[in-house]
Design a protein around this motif. Structure first.
Motif, PDB file in Angstrom:
ATOM      1  N   TYR A  15       0.703  -1.072   0.048  1.00 35.30           N
ATOM      2  CA  TYR A  15       0.031   0.074  -0.069  1.00 35.30           C
ATOM      3  C   TYR A  15       0.913   1.215  -0.018  1.00 35.30           C
ATOM      4  O   TYR A  15       1.927   1.211   0.787  1.00 35.30           O
ATOM      5  N   THR A  16       0.353   2.355  -0.640  1.00 33.73           N
ATOM      6  CA  THR A  16       1.141   3.443  -0.489  1.00 33.73           C
ATOM      7  C   THR A  16       0.908   4.477   0.769  1.00 33.73           C
ATOM      8  O   THR A  16      -0.140   3.901   1.256  1.00 33.73           O
ATOM      9  N   ALA A  17       1.653   5.428   0.866  1.00 38.48           N
ATOM     10  CA  ALA A  17       1.234   6.305   2.181  1.00 38.48           C
ATOM     11  C   ALA A  17       0.083   6.772   1.885  1.00 38.48           C
ATOM     12  O   ALA A  17      -0.796   6.907   2.832  1.00 38.48           O
ATOM     13  N   ASP A  18      -0.361   7.328   0.719  1.00 39.78           N
ATOM     14  CA  ASP A  18      -1.874   7.893   0.452  1.00 39.78           C
ATOM     15  C   ASP A  18      -2.953   6.858   0.686  1.00 39.78           C
ATOM     16  O   ASP A  18      -3.953   7.495   1.312  1.00 39.78           O
ATOM     17  N   GLU A  19      -2.651   5.676   0.468  1.00 40.04           N
ATOM     18  CA  GLU A  19      -3.672   4.851   0.699  1.00 40.04           C
ATOM     19  C   GLU A  19      -3.811   4.526   2.115  1.00 40.04           C
ATOM     20  O   GLU A  19      -4.911   4.244   2.519  1.00 40.04           O
ATOM     21  N   ILE A  20      -2.637   4.479   2.791  1.00 37.85           N
ATOM     22  CA  ILE A  20      -2.740   4.212   4.312  1.00 37.85           C
ATOM     23  C   ILE A  20      -3.393   5.238   5.013  1.00 37.85           C
ATOM     24  O   ILE A  20      -4.325   4.964   5.700  1.00 37.85           O
ATOM     25  N   LEU A  21      -3.251   6.595   4.442  1.00 37.74           N
ATOM     26  CA  LEU A  21      -4.039   7.761   5.030  1.00 37.74           C
ATOM     27  C   LEU A  21      -5.590   7.608   4.639  1.00 37.74           C
ATOM     28  O   LEU A  21      -6.390   8.104   5.425  1.00 37.74           O
ATOM     29  N   SER A  22      -5.799   7.365   3.464  1.00 38.64           N
ATOM     30  CA  SER A  22      -7.064   7.395   3.023  1.00 38.64           C
ATOM     31  C   SER A  22      -8.244   6.463   3.937  1.00 38.64           C
ATOM     32  O   SER A  22      -9.279   6.546   4.073  1.00 38.64           O
TER      33      SER A  22
END
Length: 154
Positions: free
Chosen positions: A118-125
């Motif tokens: 997972y990307t950092a953006d996906e973790i935050l989403s």
């Protein structure tokens, strides 16, 4: 049953993750742009403190949006401080696993042959949604982050 595609082009990708405990004990490995902070002058590990208190550091709410009941500290808590919270202060240890997942996503982003998945953006989403895949509550989000973080890396 033997007709399936058994080919495996290229090298396999290892899925990896590191726990909140790893990140609390390996401050020099934190990937940019995240900063655990710095030890204040005169701090000594045998001075009776149970937690490591650093000055500065990336604030939790710089990346994770406010969620009622989670880390509305005054002054705002750093990511490292959130990972050190326990019990009532971090129900389910959600904050600790969220920070570790963000660090993992960034740390493994450009590592050849290794992926966090997972990307950092996906973790935050997922944090913003308030639940993990297939879940409906914060406990499912913690379970999702924890599963990713506990895959290990050798």
């Amino acid at each position: 049953m033997m007709s399936g595609n058994l080919s495996a082009p290229g090298e396999p990708v290892l899925c990896a993750g590191l726990t909140p405990g790893f990140w609390k004990n390996h401050l020099r490995d934190w990937p940019e742009p995240y900063d655990p902070g710095e030890l204040p002058l005169g701090w000594h590990p045998n001075n009776g403190q149970n937690t490591l208190v650093l000055e500065g550091g990336t604030l939790f709410n710089e990346y994770f949006t406010y969620r009622a009941g989670y880390f509305d500290d005054d002054p705002p808590a750093s990511m490292l401080e959130v990972m050190q919270k326990e019990g009532y202060d971090d129900k389910y240890r959600l904050g600790a696993h969220a920070v570790a997942a963000l660090l993992n996503a960034t740390y493994f982003a450009n590592m050849e042959g290794v992926s966090f998945g997972y990307t950092a953006d996906e973790i935050l989403s997922y944090w913003n949604l308030g639940h993990g895949p297939g879940g409906t509550d914060l406990e499912s989000l913690k379970e999702f982050y924890m599963m990713l973080n506990q895959r290990g890396f050798d």
